[in-house]
Design a protein around this motif. Structure first.
Motif, mmCIF file in Angstrom:
data_model
loop_
_atom_site.group_PDB
_atom_site.id
_atom_site.type_symbol
_atom_site.label_atom_id
_atom_site.label_comp_id
_atom_site.label_asym_id
_atom_site.label_seq_id
_atom_site.Cartn_x
_atom_site.Cartn_y
_atom_site.Cartn_z
ATOM 1 N N ASP A 36 29.392 6.340 8.095
ATOM 2 C CA ASP A 36 28.789 5.242 7.545
ATOM 3 C C ASP A 36 27.345 4.505 7.933
ATOM 4 O OD1 ASP A 36 31.615 6.477 5.542
ATOM 5 O OD2 ASP A 36 32.414 4.458 6.123
ATOM 6 N N ALA A 37 27.943 4.374 9.317
ATOM 7 C CA ALA A 37 26.693 3.257 9.693
ATOM 8 C C ALA A 37 25.805 3.663 10.097
ATOM 9 C CB ALA A 37 27.439 3.014 11.149
ATOM 10 N N ILE A 38 26.068 5.837 10.524
ATOM 11 C CA ILE A 38 24.881 6.694 10.582
ATOM 12 C C ILE A 38 24.001 6.095 9.158
ATOM 13 C CG2 ILE A 38 23.713 8.542 10.528
ATOM 14 C CD1 ILE A 38 25.887 9.142 13.371
ATOM 15 N N ALA A 39 24.886 6.738 8.003
ATOM 16 C CA ALA A 39 24.237 7.051 6.585
ATOM 17 C C ALA A 39 23.678 5.648 6.181
ATOM 18 C CB ALA A 39 25.806 7.106 5.796
ATOM 19 N N SER A 40 24.434 3.937 6.426
ATOM 20 C CA SER A 40 23.839 3.394 6.244
ATOM 21 C C SER A 40 22.362 2.516 6.537
ATOM 22 C CB SER A 40 24.356 2.044 5.908
ATOM 23 O OG SER A 40 24.539 1.798 7.913
ATOM 24 N N LEU A 41 22.217 3.445 8.084
ATOM 25 C CA LEU A 41 21.196 3.031 8.992
ATOM 26 C C LEU A 41 19.711 4.730 8.319
ATOM 27 C CD1 LEU A 41 22.427 2.489 12.269
ATOM 28 C CD2 LEU A 41 20.914 1.041 11.119
ATOM 29 N N VAL A 42 20.341 5.422 7.436
ATOM 30 C CA VAL A 42 19.364 6.276 7.300
ATOM 31 C C VAL A 42 18.597 5.917 5.791
ATOM 32 C CG1 VAL A 42 19.607 8.515 5.939
ATOM 33 C CG2 VAL A 42 20.598 8.372 8.458
ATOM 34 N N GLU A 43 19.391 5.227 5.061
ATOM 35 C CA GLU A 43 18.719 4.724 3.874
ATOM 36 C C GLU A 43 18.195 3.495 4.068
ATOM 37 O OE1 GLU A 43 22.495 3.262 1.662
ATOM 38 O OE2 GLU A 43 23.760 5.665 1.112
ATOM 39 N N CYS A 44 18.191 2.939 4.796
ATOM 40 C CA CYS A 44 17.286 1.931 5.196
ATOM 41 C C CYS A 44 15.126 2.262 5.064
ATOM 42 C CB CYS A 44 17.444 0.624 6.272
ATOM 43 S SG CYS A 44 19.510 0.025 5.518
ATOM 44 N N LEU B 231 0.807 -1.120 0.156
ATOM 45 C CA LEU B 231 -0.296 -0.317 -0.082
ATOM 46 C C LEU B 231 0.775 1.664 -0.286
ATOM 47 C CD1 LEU B 231 -2.778 -1.509 2.679
ATOM 48 C CD2 LEU B 231 -2.729 -0.910 0.264
ATOM 49 N N ARG B 232 1.870 1.681 -0.214
ATOM 50 C CA ARG B 232 3.049 1.710 -0.108
ATOM 51 C C ARG B 232 3.099 2.886 1.258
ATOM 52 N NH1 ARG B 232 4.372 3.137 -6.137
ATOM 53 N NH2 ARG B 232 4.291 1.776 -7.234
ATOM 54 N N TYR B 233 2.932 2.443 2.231
ATOM 55 C CA TYR B 233 3.336 3.606 3.675
ATOM 56 C C TYR B 233 4.127 3.394 3.449
ATOM 57 C CZ TYR B 233 -2.188 1.589 4.389
ATOM 58 O OH TYR B 233 -3.286 1.346 4.850
ATOM 59 N N ARG B 234 5.098 4.789 4.261
ATOM 60 C CA ARG B 234 6.299 5.242 4.778
ATOM 61 C C ARG B 234 6.574 4.267 5.725
ATOM 62 N NH1 ARG B 234 10.399 7.896 4.706
ATOM 63 N NH2 ARG B 234 10.797 9.231 6.386
ATOM 64 N N LEU B 235 7.089 3.023 5.874
ATOM 65 C CA LEU B 235 7.742 2.608 6.761
ATOM 66 C C LEU B 235 9.418 3.097 7.474
ATOM 67 C CD1 LEU B 235 8.015 -0.981 4.985
ATOM 68 C CD2 LEU B 235 6.334 -0.130 6.220
ATOM 69 N N SER B 236 8.611 3.390 8.510
ATOM 70 C CA SER B 236 9.954 3.477 10.152
ATOM 71 C C SER B 236 10.218 2.934 10.749
ATOM 72 C CB SER B 236 9.400 4.787 10.407
ATOM 73 O OG SER B 236 8.358 4.755 11.211
ATOM 74 N N SER B 237 11.059 3.107 11.250
ATOM 75 C CA SER B 237 12.139 2.009 12.545
ATOM 76 C C SER B 237 12.026 2.342 13.826
ATOM 77 C CB SER B 237 12.695 1.292 11.869
ATOM 78 O OG SER B 237 13.794 0.489 12.965
ATOM 79 N N ARG B 238 11.457 2.169 14.414
ATOM 80 C CA ARG B 238 12.010 2.932 16.285
ATOM 81 C C ARG B 238 13.486 2.576 16.072
ATOM 82 N NH1 ARG B 238 7.684 -0.433 18.110
ATOM 83 N NH2 ARG B 238 6.663 -0.764 16.554
ATOM 84 N N VAL B 239 13.846 1.419 16.061
ATOM 85 C CA VAL B 239 14.835 0.738 16.191
ATOM 86 C C VAL B 239 16.473 1.482 15.307
ATOM 87 C CG1 VAL B 239 17.215 -0.822 15.567
ATOM 88 C CG2 VAL B 239 14.598 -0.895 17.122
ATOM 89 N N ASN B 240 15.814 2.240 14.129
ATOM 90 C CA ASN B 240 16.428 3.474 13.281
ATOM 91 C C ASN B 240 16.978 4.333 13.798
ATOM 92 O OD1 ASN B 240 17.662 1.701 11.800
ATOM 93 N ND2 ASN B 240 16.116 1.559 9.428
#
Length: 104
Positions: A96-104, A45-54
């Motif tokens: 780099d770790a922050i950037a990879s988390l932001v991309e997910c 349904l193309r909802y925006r997914l967000s992760s509390r963990v992220n």
């Protein structure tokens, strides 16, 4: 204020996946702390997914990165170049770790 009611989920529709596809869905759902069925419904349904963990992980990594940056500046100011180099390397890894988390 009235609480919005969620629609009841009464329809069940079987869907087929290859084992590799299902494993990918399970991993991605787990990453955003959702059940696979909820993940599939929300992505379909193309909802925006967000992760509390992220967001929590990003915040913690940013805090650690800030502390490392302060230590690197102090090491540079006091002439401890060998320590400064390693701190800057770790700071790049955190960034780099922050950037990879932001991309997910």
């Amino acid at each position: 204020m009235k609480k919005r009611r969620r629609p009841r989920l009464t329809l069940v529709k079987p869907v087929r996946f290859a084992p590799e596809e299902w494993e990918t869905i399970r991993e991605r759902a787990s990453f955003v702390s959702l059940a696979p069925s909820v993940y599939v419904r929300q992505t379909a349904l193309r909802y925006r997914l967000s992760s509390r963990v992220n967001s929590r992980a990003i915040h913690e990594l940013a805090r650690v990165g800030n502390n490392l940056n302060q230590l690197a500046r102090r090491a540079n100011a006091t002439g401890r170049v060998e320590v400064s180099g390693r701190l800057e390397e770790v700071l790049r890894e955190v960034s780099d770790a922050i950037a990879s988390l932001v991309e997910c």
